[in-house]
Design an enzyme around this catalytic site. Structure first.
Site, PDB file in Angstrom:
ATOM      1  N   CYS A 132       0.859  -1.189   0.000  1.00 50.15           N
ATOM      2  CA  CYS A 132       0.000   0.000   0.000  1.00 50.15           C
ATOM      3  C   CYS A 132       0.890   1.231   0.000  1.00 50.15           C
ATOM      4  O   CYS A 132       1.877   1.268   0.738  1.00 50.15           O
ATOM      5  CB  CYS A 132      -0.885  -0.008   1.238  1.00 50.15           C
ATOM      6  SG  CYS A 132      -1.929   1.448   1.391  1.00 50.15           S
ATOM      7  N   HIS A 140      -8.987  -3.580  -2.167  1.00 48.45           N
ATOM      8  CA  HIS A 140      -8.019  -2.756  -1.436  1.00 48.45           C
ATOM      9  C   HIS A 140      -8.453  -1.283  -1.442  1.00 48.45           C
ATOM     10  O   HIS A 140      -8.452  -0.617  -0.397  1.00 48.45           O
ATOM     11  CB  HIS A 140      -6.633  -2.925  -2.077  1.00 48.45           C
ATOM     12  CG  HIS A 140      -5.542  -2.158  -1.417  1.00 48.45           C
ATOM     13  ND1 HIS A 140      -4.500  -2.763  -0.752  1.00 48.45           N
ATOM     14  CD2 HIS A 140      -5.319  -0.814  -1.310  1.00 48.45           C
ATOM     15  CE1 HIS A 140      -3.697  -1.826  -0.269  1.00 48.45           C
ATOM     16  NE2 HIS A 140      -4.166  -0.634  -0.596  1.00 48.45           N
ATOM     17  N   GLU A 141      -8.836  -0.776  -2.621  1.00 47.74           N
ATOM     18  CA  GLU A 141      -9.199   0.652  -2.728  1.00 47.74           C
ATOM     19  C   GLU A 141     -10.506   0.945  -2.008  1.00 47.74           C
ATOM     20  O   GLU A 141     -10.644   1.986  -1.347  1.00 47.74           O
ATOM     21  CB  GLU A 141      -9.286   1.093  -4.197  1.00 47.74           C
ATOM     22  CG  GLU A 141      -7.976   0.974  -4.977  1.00 47.74           C
ATOM     23  CD  GLU A 141      -6.775   1.570  -4.264  1.00 47.74           C
ATOM     24  OE1 GLU A 141      -6.926   2.605  -3.591  1.00 47.74           O
ATOM     25  OE2 GLU A 141      -5.678   0.997  -4.365  1.00 47.74           O
ATOM     26  N   HIS A 154     -10.067   1.344   1.603  1.00 45.09           N
ATOM     27  CA  HIS A 154      -9.581   2.682   1.981  1.00 45.09           C
ATOM     28  C   HIS A 154     -10.736   3.647   2.225  1.00 45.09           C
ATOM     29  O   HIS A 154     -10.661   4.512   3.100  1.00 45.09           O
ATOM     30  CB  HIS A 154      -8.706   3.269   0.863  1.00 45.09           C
ATOM     31  CG  HIS A 154      -7.257   2.893   0.958  1.00 45.09           C
ATOM     32  ND1 HIS A 154      -6.493   3.156   2.061  1.00 45.09           N
ATOM     33  CD2 HIS A 154      -6.429   2.299   0.057  1.00 45.09           C
ATOM     34  CE1 HIS A 154      -5.245   2.725   1.848  1.00 45.09           C
ATOM     35  NE2 HIS A 154      -5.181   2.194   0.647  1.00 45.09           N
TER      36      HIS A 154
END
Ligand code: ZN
Length: 198
Positions: free
Chosen positions: A110, A152-153, A156
């Protein structure tokens, strides 16, 4: 606009980002921000970037996995990871659904945990419903590495980092990843780390 990527410990990475209205998406300000995020992601380089990583608590992320990023990766690794080029696109207000029970476990990094990596288990296939950069509704179905980037995004945007999902004993610096672990089958790595193989 010069953008700086914030690192772990910054509270913005732990907050749920707020959704954008269609009018906001189409505003000059957000359109300029999207352009800046695209160039920031390419300069870094990375395959995804979420607004909270720039200190902005907005449900906005960009993704792009360019073919040129694959030239230093072996064909076997690309195949194992099911990694294929993904054209640049924007996710706004995304909702994610895992499809099926299949999981995939690989080392992940990341830009906000610069210099580190760990094994992270993710759904192999996902469906994402979101708005695009014109405020149009869009449904994405993805498998493999692209599905991992999406997860993953979108994490966030919900204040989650991969370290919340990682196999903690696999946590490594990038240097040690390259020296000790790169190229080994994941099951072998897990047994070397005295993890249960699945
Ligand atoms: Zn990240």
């Amino acid at each position: 606009m010069k953008l700086e990527i914030v690192q772990a410990g910054n509270p913005v990475l732990r907050q749920r980002a707020r959704p954008l209205s269609v009018a906001e998406i189409r505003s000059r300000e957000i359109q300029k921000l999207i352009e800046s995020m695209q160039s920031c992601m390419r300069e870094t380089p990375g395959v995804g970037l979420a607004a909270p990583q720039l200190g902005l608590g907005l449900q906005l992320a960009v993704i792009e996995d360019r073919e040129e990023y694959h030239k230093d990766v072996s064909a076997a690794l690309l195949r194992e990871r099911e990694r294929h080029p993904v054209p640049f696109h924007v996710l706004v207000n995304p909702a994610l659904e895992e499809l099926g029970d299949e999981r995939a476990e690989f080392f992940e990094g990341c830009l906000s945990l610069s210099g580190f990596s760990a094994l992270v288990s993710r759904a192999r296939t996902v469906r994402v419903t979101c708005l695009d950069d014109h405020g149009q509704e869009k449904v994405i179905e993805a498998s493999g590495w692209y599905a991992r980037i999406l997860q993953h995004e979108i994490d966030h945007l919900n204040g989650t980092l991969y370290i919340d999902r990682m196999r903690a004993r696999s946590f490594t610096t990038m240097e040690n990843l390259a020296e000790f672990w790169k190229g080994k089958p994941v099951n072998e790595i897990k047994s070397e780390l005295e993890l249960k193989t699945s």
